[in-house]
Motif scaffolding. Structure first.
Motif, PDB file in Angstrom:
ATOM      1  N   LEU A   7       0.813  -1.219   0.000  1.00  0.00           N
ATOM      2  CA  LEU A   7       0.000   0.000   0.000  1.00  0.00           C
ATOM      3  C   LEU A   7       0.846   1.269   0.000  1.00  0.00           C
ATOM      4  N   THR A   8       1.965   1.250   0.726  1.00  0.00           N
ATOM      5  CA  THR A   8       2.799   2.447   0.764  1.00  0.00           C
ATOM      6  C   THR A   8       3.769   2.517  -0.405  1.00  0.00           C
ATOM      7  N   ASP A   9       4.162   1.376  -0.918  1.00  0.00           N
ATOM      8  CA  ASP A   9       5.158   1.334  -1.999  1.00  0.00           C
ATOM      9  C   ASP A   9       4.707   0.405  -3.117  1.00  0.00           C
ATOM     10  N   PRO A  10       3.616   0.748  -3.797  1.00  0.00           N
ATOM     11  CA  PRO A  10       3.143  -0.135  -4.865  1.00  0.00           C
ATOM     12  C   PRO A  10       4.171  -0.290  -5.986  1.00  0.00           C
ATOM     13  N   ARG A  11       4.974   0.740  -6.222  1.00  0.00           N
ATOM     14  CA  ARG A  11       6.000   0.646  -7.273  1.00  0.00           C
ATOM     15  C   ARG A  11       6.947  -0.521  -6.997  1.00  0.00           C
ATOM     16  N   GLY A  12       7.288  -0.722  -5.725  1.00  0.00           N
ATOM     17  CA  GLY A  12       8.183  -1.803  -5.361  1.00  0.00           C
ATOM     18  C   GLY A  12       7.509  -3.158  -5.254  1.00  0.00           C
ATOM     19  N   HIS A  13       6.188  -3.188  -5.494  1.00  0.00           N
ATOM     20  CA  HIS A  13       5.440  -4.446  -5.417  1.00  0.00           C
ATOM     21  C   HIS A  13       4.631  -4.669  -6.693  1.00  0.00           C
ATOM     22  N   ASP A  14       5.217  -4.240  -7.819  1.00  0.00           N
ATOM     23  CA  ASP A  14       4.594  -4.436  -9.140  1.00  0.00           C
ATOM     24  C   ASP A  14       3.211  -3.797  -9.227  1.00  0.00           C
ATOM     25  N   GLY A  15       3.028  -2.672  -8.539  1.00  0.00           N
ATOM     26  CA  GLY A  15       1.761  -1.955  -8.575  1.00  0.00           C
ATOM     27  C   GLY A  15       1.902  -0.591  -9.219  1.00  0.00           C
ATOM     28  N   ASP A  16       0.805   0.123  -9.232  1.00  0.00           N
ATOM     29  CA  ASP A  16       0.755   1.457  -9.820  1.00  0.00           C
ATOM     30  C   ASP A  16       1.135   2.487  -8.756  1.00  0.00           C
ATOM     31  N   PRO A  17       2.216   3.245  -8.959  1.00  0.00           N
ATOM     32  CA  PRO A  17       2.618   4.235  -7.947  1.00  0.00           C
ATOM     33  C   PRO A  17       1.564   5.307  -7.701  1.00  0.00           C
ATOM     34  N   ALA A  18       0.641   5.477  -8.631  1.00  0.00           N
ATOM     35  CA  ALA A  18      -0.431   6.449  -8.426  1.00  0.00           C
ATOM     36  C   ALA A  18      -1.414   5.982  -7.357  1.00  0.00           C
ATOM     37  N   GLN A  19      -1.326   4.710  -6.979  1.00  0.00           N
ATOM     38  CA  GLN A  19      -2.225   4.150  -5.964  1.00  0.00           C
ATOM     39  C   GLN A  19      -1.505   3.956  -4.629  1.00  0.00           C
ATOM     40  N   ALA A  20      -0.595   4.859  -4.327  1.00  0.00           N
ATOM     41  CA  ALA A  20       0.163   4.774  -3.077  1.00  0.00           C
ATOM     42  C   ALA A  20      -0.592   5.472  -1.940  1.00  0.00           C
ATOM     43  N   PHE A  21      -0.351   4.997  -0.717  1.00  0.00           N
ATOM     44  CA  PHE A  21      -1.025   5.536   0.458  1.00  0.00           C
ATOM     45  C   PHE A  21      -0.021   5.846   1.565  1.00  0.00           C
ATOM     46  N   ASP A  22      -0.267   6.936   2.284  1.00  0.00           N
ATOM     47  CA  ASP A  22       0.345   7.162   3.591  1.00  0.00           C
ATOM     48  C   ASP A  22      -0.571   6.505   4.612  1.00  0.00           C
ATOM     49  N   LEU A  23      -0.050   5.568   5.387  1.00  0.00           N
ATOM     50  CA  LEU A  23      -0.892   4.771   6.273  1.00  0.00           C
ATOM     51  C   LEU A  23      -0.828   5.248   7.717  1.00  0.00           C
ATOM     52  N   VAL A  24      -1.994   5.372   8.322  1.00  0.00           N
ATOM     53  CA  VAL A  24      -2.139   5.603   9.755  1.00  0.00           C
ATOM     54  C   VAL A  24      -2.908   4.406  10.302  1.00  0.00           C
ATOM     55  N   ILE A  25      -2.258   3.643  11.186  1.00  0.00           N
ATOM     56  CA  ILE A  25      -2.824   2.376  11.657  1.00  0.00           C
ATOM     57  C   ILE A  25      -2.925   2.436  13.178  1.00  0.00           C
ATOM     58  N   PRO A  26      -4.064   2.865  13.708  1.00  0.00           N
ATOM     59  CA  PRO A  26      -4.197   3.008  15.164  1.00  0.00           C
ATOM     60  C   PRO A  26      -4.634   1.718  15.846  1.00  0.00           C
ATOM     61  N   SER A  27      -4.255   1.603  17.113  1.00  0.00           N
ATOM     62  CA  SER A  27      -4.863   0.604  17.991  1.00  0.00           C
ATOM     63  C   SER A  27      -6.137   1.228  18.562  1.00  0.00           C
ATOM     64  N   LEU A  28      -7.258   0.533  18.434  1.00  0.00           N
ATOM     65  CA  LEU A  28      -8.506   1.066  18.971  1.00  0.00           C
ATOM     66  C   LEU A  28      -8.353   1.392  20.459  1.00  0.00           C
ATOM     67  N   PRO A  29      -8.988   2.443  20.943  1.00  0.00           N
ATOM     68  CA  PRO A  29      -8.985   2.707  22.384  1.00  0.00           C
ATOM     69  C   PRO A  29      -9.482   1.481  23.146  1.00  0.00           C
ATOM     70  N   GLY A  30      -8.727   1.095  24.167  1.00  0.00           N
ATOM     71  CA  GLY A  30      -9.073  -0.115  24.910  1.00  0.00           C
ATOM     72  C   GLY A  30      -8.385  -1.354  24.388  1.00  0.00           C
ATOM     73  N   PHE A  31      -7.664  -1.233  23.288  1.00  0.00           N
ATOM     74  CA  PHE A  31      -7.004  -2.370  22.653  1.00  0.00           C
ATOM     75  C   PHE A  31      -5.493  -2.148  22.636  1.00  0.00           C
ATOM     76  N   GLY A  32      -4.746  -3.217  22.853  1.00  0.00           N
ATOM     77  CA  GLY A  32      -3.319  -3.201  22.613  1.00  0.00           C
ATOM     78  C   GLY A  32      -2.593  -2.052  23.287  1.00  0.00           C
ATOM     79  N   PHE A  33      -1.719  -1.411  22.539  1.00  0.00           N
ATOM     80  CA  PHE A  33      -0.839  -0.401  23.115  1.00  0.00           C
ATOM     81  C   PHE A  33      -1.520   0.948  23.306  1.00  0.00           C
ATOM     82  N   SER A  34      -2.779   1.060  22.929  1.00  0.00           N
ATOM     83  CA  SER A  34      -3.559   2.222  23.355  1.00  0.00           C
ATOM     84  C   SER A  34      -3.958   2.086  24.818  1.00  0.00           C
ATOM     85  N   GLY A  35      -3.854   0.867  25.337  1.00  0.00           N
ATOM     86  CA  GLY A  35      -4.137   0.625  26.747  1.00  0.00           C
ATOM     87  C   GLY A  35      -5.622   0.556  27.042  1.00  0.00           C
TER      88      GLY A  35
END
Length: 363
Positions: free
Chosen positions: A161-189
């Motif tokens: 998702l972040t580097d489609p060019r490096g994974h035989d994908g279209d670089p126009a379909q690249a994403f900056d990813l924000v991946i949170p832990s839901l409140p109450g889950f994991g390292f969100s505590g």
């Protein structure tokens, strides 16, 4: 309580947001008293975004192994495997692997290879990964997990998702990813007060994206993350450019009886889906009802017994991947499953995560 490991002051900027490092603290998020599960950079309450690294104390790893070694195993009845729940022989084997062969430190390093941060929003700590694309103009995208998930479930898609060019994908379909832990889950505590349902979580994530400097972004959610993603479109329509879900939510699922004339109009595929839903409500919905009505009662068992925590989660990996597989790891690697379970265990968030179902039932 935090133990300062280093001192000093460094101020930098990350996606337009000031990041302050005053000290590295070994802070308890869950687990046994005095244990550390991560390193946060600043223990003060601010709107700043703080760098974060996972660092489970060796004492917690030793405690896990000791508890697994003295599990009091229940008896089991003969019958088809998985018919009454997780087979005892399978869980014994998986617990032994968790205790003797699973390499948490390797998984910890894998997680720490991605930039991680925490911030406080609405009185709740929010942990998140923030992985920028090398492509200019990449689209910001929130990836939102559900239960019994965590940020672990997205590790295999970060690269494509972040580097489609490096994974035989279209670089126009690249994403900056924000991946949170839901409140109450994991390292969100654990959450510290009631009211953390999907709408409040969506509002917190909208604020998170604002703090990161994103004016337009998309949201993807699965399981309970699908509720949050849809609510993001409702609470922040000026900035959300699109929502994608891979789980049906209330409003799309035909709960209740379906009139015979309406059912007669369904295609064969639609009738099969209705039958699957009915089977789920009759045989696979017990976990939902327990977590939606008695999350606190359940939490005592899950917080005290790693074997119980393992069984509670691994059953869903079996049922929700492909029930035709003999074992959950035929669909998802054993190490990925145990990394996910380990996060719930080390952060002590099994009961807190279950509370999300209780909040949902109050909607």
């Amino acid at each position: 309580m935090c133990r300062a490991l280093t001192a000093g002051l460094a101020i930098g900027w990350h996606s337009g947001q000031r990041v302050i490092q005053r000290s590295v603290c070994s802070c308890q998020v869950g687990g046994s008293p005095g244990s550390g599960v991560g390193q946060a950079m600043n223990s003060t309450t601010t709107h700043d975004i703080e760098r974060f690294r996972i660092g489970i104390a060796q004492a917690d790893l030793d405690d896990l192994a000791e508890r697994l070694g003295r599990t009091r195993w229940p008896s089991s009845l003969p019958g088809a495997p998985w018919e009454r729940g997780v087979p005892a022989s399978y869980l014994r084997e998986l617990a032994a692997y968790w205790r003797e062969d699973f390499d948490w430190r390797a998984q910890e390093a894998r997680l720490n290879s991605y930039p991680q941060y925490t911030t406080e929003i609405d009185g709740q700590k929010i942990h998140f990964m923030h992985v920028k694309s090398p492509e200019p103009g990449a689209t910001p995208l929130l990836l939102i997990h559900g239960w019994p998930g965590s940020v672990v479930e997205f590790l295999h898609v970060i690269g494509p998702l972040t580097d489609p060019r490096g994974h035989d994908g279209d670089p126009a379909q690249a994403f900056d990813l924000v991946i949170p832990s839901l409140p109450g889950f994991g390292f969100s505590g654990p959450v510290t007060e009631p009211g953390w349902g999907s709408r409040r979580i969506a509002s917190a994530f909208a604020e998170l994206m604002r703090r990161l400097g994103y004016q337009r972004y998309g949201a993807q959610g699965g399981d309970f993350g699908a509720f949050v993603a849809l609510d993001l479109g409702r609470v922040d329509p000026e900035h959300v450019i699109g929502v994608h879900v891979n789980a049906a939510t209330v409003g799309f699922i035909p709960f209740g009886d379906i009139a015979e004339d309406e059912l007669a109009s369904f295609s064969a595929v639609e009738k099969q889906r209705v039958q699957r839903l009915q089977n789920f409500l009759a045989q696979g919905n017990g976990y939902f009802q327990i977590q939606a009505t008695r999350p606190q009662t359940l939490s005592y068992a899950l917080a005290d017994s790693p074997a119980g925590q393992l069984a509670w989660i691994v059953e869903k990996f079996k049922e929700w991947t492909n029930s035709a597989h003999e074992r959950p790891e035929d669909a998802i690697s054993r190490d990925d499953i145990l990394t996910d379970v380990s996060i719930y265990w080390f952060t002590g968030t099994a009961g807190s995560a279950a509370n999300l179902y209780y909040e949902h039932a109050l909607r």
